[in-house]
Write a protein that holds these residues in place. Sequence first.
Motif, PDB file in Angstrom:
ATOM      1  N   ASN A 165       0.737  -1.043  -0.062  1.00  0.00           N
ATOM      2  CA  ASN A 165       0.025   0.076  -0.191  1.00  0.00           C
ATOM      3  C   ASN A 165       0.849   1.126   0.048  1.00  0.00           C
ATOM      4  O   ASN A 165       1.662   1.572   1.017  1.00  0.00           O
ATOM      5  CB  ASN A 165      -1.080  -0.038   1.182  1.00  0.00           C
ATOM      6  CG  ASN A 165      -2.060  -0.851   1.298  1.00  0.00           C
ATOM      7  OD1 ASN A 165      -2.952  -0.721   0.452  1.00  0.00           O
ATOM      8  ND2 ASN A 165      -1.935  -2.058   1.842  1.00  0.00           N
ATOM      9  N   LYS A 166       0.817   2.177  -0.962  1.00  0.00           N
ATOM     10  CA  LYS A 166       1.543   3.218  -1.237  1.00  0.00           C
ATOM     11  C   LYS A 166       0.848   4.393  -0.598  1.00  0.00           C
ATOM     12  O   LYS A 166      -0.245   4.657  -0.841  1.00  0.00           O
ATOM     13  CB  LYS A 166       1.697   3.534  -2.719  1.00  0.00           C
ATOM     14  CG  LYS A 166       2.918   4.690  -2.757  1.00  0.00           C
ATOM     15  CD  LYS A 166       3.028   4.926  -4.505  1.00  0.00           C
ATOM     16  CE  LYS A 166       4.111   6.120  -4.556  1.00  0.00           C
ATOM     17  NZ  LYS A 166       5.348   6.116  -3.845  1.00  0.00           N
ATOM     18  N   PHE A 167       1.775   5.211   0.304  1.00  0.00           N
ATOM     19  CA  PHE A 167       1.183   6.445   1.012  1.00  0.00           C
ATOM     20  C   PHE A 167       1.346   7.492   0.016  1.00  0.00           C
ATOM     21  O   PHE A 167       2.264   7.775  -0.514  1.00  0.00           O
ATOM     22  CB  PHE A 167       1.947   6.293   2.236  1.00  0.00           C
ATOM     23  CG  PHE A 167       1.454   7.606   3.055  1.00  0.00           C
ATOM     24  CD1 PHE A 167       0.422   7.485   4.002  1.00  0.00           C
ATOM     25  CD2 PHE A 167       1.937   8.912   3.095  1.00  0.00           C
ATOM     26  CE1 PHE A 167      -0.272   8.664   4.617  1.00  0.00           C
ATOM     27  CE2 PHE A 167       1.558   9.918   3.738  1.00  0.00           C
ATOM     28  CZ  PHE A 167       0.345   9.766   4.600  1.00  0.00           C
ATOM     29  N   GLN A 173      -4.589   6.078   0.286  1.00  0.00           N
ATOM     30  CA  GLN A 173      -3.299   5.168   0.127  1.00  0.00           C
ATOM     31  C   GLN A 173      -3.719   4.020  -1.034  1.00  0.00           C
ATOM     32  O   GLN A 173      -5.003   4.031  -1.409  1.00  0.00           O
ATOM     33  CB  GLN A 173      -3.436   4.269   1.260  1.00  0.00           C
ATOM     34  CG  GLN A 173      -2.964   5.053   2.656  1.00  0.00           C
ATOM     35  CD  GLN A 173      -4.276   5.466   3.400  1.00  0.00           C
ATOM     36  OE1 GLN A 173      -5.269   4.682   3.347  1.00  0.00           O
ATOM     37  NE2 GLN A 173      -4.071   6.807   3.836  1.00  0.00           N
ATOM     38  N   GLU A 228       6.310   2.548   3.583  1.00  0.00           N
ATOM     39  CA  GLU A 228       4.938   2.846   2.947  1.00  0.00           C
ATOM     40  C   GLU A 228       3.895   2.186   3.397  1.00  0.00           C
ATOM     41  O   GLU A 228       2.874   2.808   3.628  1.00  0.00           O
ATOM     42  CB  GLU A 228       5.247   2.664   1.207  1.00  0.00           C
ATOM     43  CG  GLU A 228       6.248   3.411   0.394  1.00  0.00           C
ATOM     44  CD  GLU A 228       5.730   4.920   0.037  1.00  0.00           C
ATOM     45  OE1 GLU A 228       4.619   5.269   0.306  1.00  0.00           O
ATOM     46  OE2 GLU A 228       6.655   5.666  -0.647  1.00  0.00           O
ATOM     47  N   SER A 232       0.853   3.845   5.411  1.00  0.00           N
ATOM     48  CA  SER A 232      -0.293   3.556   5.128  1.00  0.00           C
ATOM     49  C   SER A 232      -1.432   3.050   6.253  1.00  0.00           C
ATOM     50  O   SER A 232      -2.535   3.194   6.400  1.00  0.00           O
ATOM     51  CB  SER A 232      -0.475   3.027   3.767  1.00  0.00           C
ATOM     52  OG  SER A 232       0.349   3.653   2.731  1.00  0.00           O
TER      53      SER A 232
END
Length: 282
Positions: A165-167, A173, A228, A232
Amino acid sequence: MSNLKELSHRIKNIKSIQKTTKVMQLISAAKLKRSQQQLVNSRLHLSQISKTLLTLHLDLTGDEYEVTQKNSYLLIIISSDRGLCGNFNSSIIKLAKARINELYKNEEEIDIIVFGKKAYDVIKNQFKNIKKAFSCNKITFFYLEEIVSQIPGFYSYSKIEVLYNKFHNTFTQETVSQVILPLSNNSLFTDSNTNDSACYEYEGNKEFLLNFLTKNYIMSSLYSTLLESITSEHSARMIAMESANRNTKEMLNRLVLTYNRFRQAAITTDLIEVIGGVEALN
């Protein structure tokens, strides 16, 4: 009276839950602030090292990385150890299942490493070749080096892909798939704001330096994706607990209103009975 006792018991329970969710929200907010700063530093470091590595590789070979080996595919899945964070885990598990099935459909032989208990508990009985499962509770760079040292041939994979999960910000997210190796210019880790025209002078054996930077890049990439995911997770849990607080507040308002109505009705009934008894005596 039984209804009043039940309502009073429910109100006490909900107030206790509300205190817990409020504390969890505050803890997640504090952790989020700290992990955001770590993530900013990690992104900057990773962007620089990836561009340096690309420059050196182009200098030595004249082209970008190419996958030269077969059957050396590593898929890394990053979730969390705990729940109560909205759809944080369900979204990464959904992506992981789809990606694994796609690779199997293409007859790819893959090894799988899972960070986070939630994803591991779901996919451990559905897919084979899960080499390792690790907790992602307290991730540090040195602890990550210890983890990698437990995986034979970790640096020999020709292709490494990470699902995480990219913040983006507190409310956004994104569940993404990022290829760590082979490295390319369109990597999510490459910052377009940095200077592309930087020139480097190398001393010593360039191939040794390339190998050293490649290992450092892989470690930094994995560490950054874990940050990340952790950032998230804190953000998703903070938002989930904030939503839970709003819901418990609304529920408490409804229950208190109902409790007061029942209480008023009971008092009115008691008054009517007393007045009726007095009139009967007269």
